[in-house]
Design a protein around this motif. Sequence first.
Motif, mmCIF file in Angstrom:
data_model
loop_
_atom_site.group_PDB
_atom_site.id
_atom_site.type_symbol
_atom_site.label_atom_id
_atom_site.label_comp_id
_atom_site.label_asym_id
_atom_site.label_seq_id
_atom_site.Cartn_x
_atom_site.Cartn_y
_atom_site.Cartn_z
ATOM 1 N N PRO A 1 -60.671 14.213 -15.463
ATOM 2 C CA PRO A 1 -60.639 15.246 -14.438
ATOM 3 C C PRO A 1 -60.506 16.649 -14.993
ATOM 4 C CG PRO A 1 -59.195 13.408 -13.870
ATOM 5 C CD PRO A 1 -59.622 13.199 -15.265
ATOM 6 N N SER A 2 -59.802 16.798 -16.083
ATOM 7 C CA SER A 2 -59.524 18.134 -16.585
ATOM 8 C C SER A 2 -60.741 18.801 -17.204
ATOM 9 C CB SER A 2 -58.407 18.060 -17.633
ATOM 10 O OG SER A 2 -58.800 17.247 -18.718
ATOM 11 N N THR A 3 -61.756 18.030 -17.528
ATOM 12 C CA THR A 3 -62.892 18.612 -18.235
ATOM 13 C C THR A 3 -64.207 18.428 -17.510
ATOM 14 O OG1 THR A 3 -63.131 16.571 -19.506
ATOM 15 C CG2 THR A 3 -61.829 18.341 -20.499
ATOM 16 N N THR A 4 -64.244 17.690 -16.414
ATOM 17 C CA THR A 4 -65.505 17.402 -15.734
ATOM 18 C C THR A 4 -65.568 18.125 -14.401
ATOM 19 O OG1 THR A 4 -65.510 15.228 -16.747
ATOM 20 C CG2 THR A 4 -66.981 15.566 -14.882
ATOM 21 N N PRO A 5 -66.638 18.899 -14.133
ATOM 22 C CA PRO A 5 -66.742 19.571 -12.850
ATOM 23 C C PRO A 5 -66.823 18.577 -11.704
ATOM 24 C CG PRO A 5 -68.369 20.415 -14.443
ATOM 25 C CD PRO A 5 -67.784 19.184 -15.016
ATOM 26 N N ALA A 6 -66.346 18.987 -10.534
ATOM 27 C CA ALA A 6 -66.504 18.157 -9.350
ATOM 28 C C ALA A 6 -67.976 18.077 -8.993
ATOM 29 C CB ALA A 6 -65.704 18.761 -8.194
ATOM 30 N N MET B 1 -71.511 16.690 -17.325
ATOM 31 C CA MET B 1 -70.969 18.050 -17.271
ATOM 32 C C MET B 1 -71.642 18.906 -16.207
ATOM 33 S SD MET B 1 -70.219 19.276 -21.193
ATOM 34 C CE MET B 1 -71.957 19.371 -21.634
ATOM 35 N N PHE B 2 -72.934 18.702 -15.974
ATOM 36 C CA PHE B 2 -73.685 19.579 -15.071
ATOM 37 C C PHE B 2 -74.048 18.803 -13.809
ATOM 38 C CE2 PHE B 2 -74.267 21.219 -19.341
ATOM 39 C CZ PHE B 2 -74.017 22.566 -19.170
ATOM 40 N N THR B 3 -73.226 18.996 -12.784
ATOM 41 C CA THR B 3 -73.449 18.287 -11.528
ATOM 42 C C THR B 3 -74.284 19.096 -10.545
ATOM 43 O OG1 THR B 3 -71.348 19.122 -10.655
ATOM 44 C CG2 THR B 3 -71.301 16.995 -11.785
ATOM 45 N N GLY C 1 -69.095 26.158 -15.820
ATOM 46 C CA GLY C 1 -68.665 27.472 -16.282
ATOM 47 C C GLY C 1 -68.885 27.650 -17.775
ATOM 48 N N ARG C 2 -68.166 28.638 -18.341
ATOM 49 C CA ARG C 2 -68.342 28.963 -19.749
ATOM 50 C C ARG C 2 -68.011 27.781 -20.642
ATOM 51 N NH1 ARG C 2 -65.166 34.142 -21.686
ATOM 52 N NH2 ARG C 2 -66.565 35.011 -20.091
ATOM 53 N N ARG C 3 -67.030 26.991 -20.245
ATOM 54 C CA ARG C 3 -66.626 25.833 -21.059
ATOM 55 C C ARG C 3 -67.784 24.851 -21.223
ATOM 56 N NH1 ARG C 3 -61.376 23.512 -21.393
ATOM 57 N NH2 ARG C 3 -61.405 21.442 -22.350
ATOM 58 N N GLU C 4 -68.445 24.531 -20.107
ATOM 59 C CA GLU C 4 -69.544 23.554 -20.157
ATOM 60 C C GLU C 4 -70.739 24.087 -20.948
ATOM 61 O OE1 GLU C 4 -66.712 22.395 -17.365
ATOM 62 O OE2 GLU C 4 -67.892 24.248 -17.254
ATOM 63 N N TRP C 5 -71.066 25.367 -20.787
ATOM 64 C CA TRP C 5 -72.203 25.922 -21.524
ATOM 65 C C TRP C 5 -71.883 26.034 -23.019
ATOM 66 C CZ3 TRP C 5 -76.708 25.652 -19.452
ATOM 67 C CH2 TRP C 5 -76.852 25.744 -18.060
ATOM 68 N N THR C 6 -70.634 26.306 -23.340
ATOM 69 C CA THR C 6 -70.232 26.289 -24.752
ATOM 70 C C THR C 6 -70.347 24.889 -25.317
ATOM 71 O OG1 THR C 6 -68.691 28.121 -24.341
ATOM 72 C CG2 THR C 6 -68.385 26.851 -26.373
ATOM 73 N N ALA C 7 -69.919 23.906 -24.528
ATOM 74 C CA ALA C 7 -70.023 22.518 -24.956
ATOM 75 C C ALA C 7 -71.484 22.123 -25.161
ATOM 76 C CB ALA C 7 -69.371 21.598 -23.927
ATOM 77 N N LEU C 8 -72.364 22.620 -24.297
ATOM 78 C CA LEU C 8 -73.797 22.329 -24.455
ATOM 79 C C LEU C 8 -74.305 22.877 -25.784
ATOM 80 C CD1 LEU C 8 -76.455 21.253 -23.266
ATOM 81 C CD2 LEU C 8 -76.793 23.515 -22.233
ATOM 82 N N GLY C 9 -73.863 24.082 -26.141
ATOM 83 C CA GLY C 9 -74.269 24.658 -27.414
ATOM 84 C C GLY C 9 -73.818 23.800 -28.584
ATOM 85 N N VAL C 10 -72.600 23.249 -28.487
ATOM 86 C CA VAL C 10 -72.102 22.359 -29.540
ATOM 87 C C VAL C 10 -72.945 21.091 -29.609
ATOM 88 C CG1 VAL C 10 -70.131 20.944 -30.260
ATOM 89 C CG2 VAL C 10 -69.758 23.263 -29.388
ATOM 90 N N LEU C 11 -73.358 20.563 -28.443
ATOM 91 C CA LEU C 11 -74.187 19.359 -28.411
ATOM 92 C C LEU C 11 -75.578 19.594 -28.993
ATOM 93 C CD1 LEU C 11 -73.472 17.778 -24.904
ATOM 94 C CD2 LEU C 11 -72.804 16.877 -27.128
#
Length: 511
Positions: A8-13, A140-142, A19-29
Amino acid sequence: MTNSTNTPSTTPAPGALAGRREWTALGVLMLPLLLVSMDVSVLYFAIPSISADLEPSGTQQLWIFDIYAFVLAGLLMTMGSLGDRIGRRKLLLSGAAAFGAASLIAAYADSAETLIAARALLGVGGATLMPSTMAIIRTMFTDPGQRAKAIGMWSGVMTGGIALGSVMSGVLVEYFWWGSVFLVNLPAMVLLLALGPILLPESKNPEPGRFDLLSVPLSMAAVLPLIYGVKEIPSEGWKFEYVASVVVGLVFTALFIHRQRTAESPLISPRLFQGRGFAPAVALNLISSFGMMGSAYFTTQYLQSVLGKSSMQAALWALLPTVLVGVAAPVAAQLVQKGVHRSHVVSGGFVLAACGYGLLTLTGTDSLWLSLAGAGVLAAGIVTVMSLMMDLALSTVPVGNAGAASSLLETGAEFGGALGMAVLGSIGTAVYRHEIPSGAPAAAHETLGGALAVAHQLPGDAGAALVRAAREAFTSGMHAAAIAGAVLLLGAAVLAWATRIPAGRELEGGS
């Protein structure tokens, strides 16, 4: 079918904007994904140095080249299903560790056998990374628009990485030793291992059932002989062993499908195909890969053997068409979000790709810019289709099955690419052999490379005449293959339009 359990703490509803967290994570992926795709072609310039250092036999050299792609393709379905069961992030990080360790072993390999084993381990790691990255993106991207954009970026990185791999290989081997082409993987894997636990959500199917061990060898026995057979046919011809390999693969494919239909907990659930649009997405994605790799078979040879570019020059020129790839997927996603029906955009992508093949039919033996334009237009059309089909497939299945769905898409793409090279390559080869002068040496009738090698041994005008004739014959073969490719893609455009695949706003039932 069940949905996945997410952190729950890291996944959007569902439906929430990332947000910025998910797009940063995408860059890491994207970094490990880029390297996995680059490893398909990263040995392009390194192999002469490897041959001089490790002295592999001819068979060992082929395995150094091919074992990575074979293991990768053979394990995709297994790893996708495994990620759904144990957690995609856990599998991704385990794969990153394996990929990094294998890269280190490959860089300092002191024998051909060690390098082959390291390349096989790289294939295992790559098979965990590819479906896991796509499944995590699905998690991550719902929001449909953001998810389409993210998957478009995934498609562009995947396509561009293959072209970039050969160039990276050339630069590194020019200034360092051959092992550096593997060491370049380490920083990205270390970054993923450091930031992945912080940025990436964990997700899995809460009720996956038992892992069906029998399906693992069945899937590999289905995929590997098929890909091996169709991969070898363009260069080696319709020899018994390659046709037999395809037949064996088809037999095991039938057994694998039967197992999935009857097993209590199958590796790839047949219920995936109940999602509206999933089956068309897999089929059209396969055709897209057919068109992309079928053209690559000719354009790389055209740049080197017809236009006379060096390997490094050809690799650099081949980067130019990928510029259009970076534009195509975002534009396609934007069109769908603005209300253009997905099937219309997909049909348009196939028509655009067919136009790229059309440009290739206009090339002569000195048409650098026209060939690059054709390759670029074709790639833009194909990536348009692939990004939308991946988004469609992932949107029509529950999140809990995202790994299996991703792996099935990618396995289909691997097979489609090999089939494209086999079919279009065979057409081009047949025309080449028909067009080459009957009085030419036997080696000249086999391949353009053979003709150029023989021509150097002929005196004066005879050698020059053979070179001209061979280049013209190859270009005629490329024209014939391009016509066949264009016809196929136009047929796919009609199929996509007639199928009426779901529009963007119709897909959220699978979320």
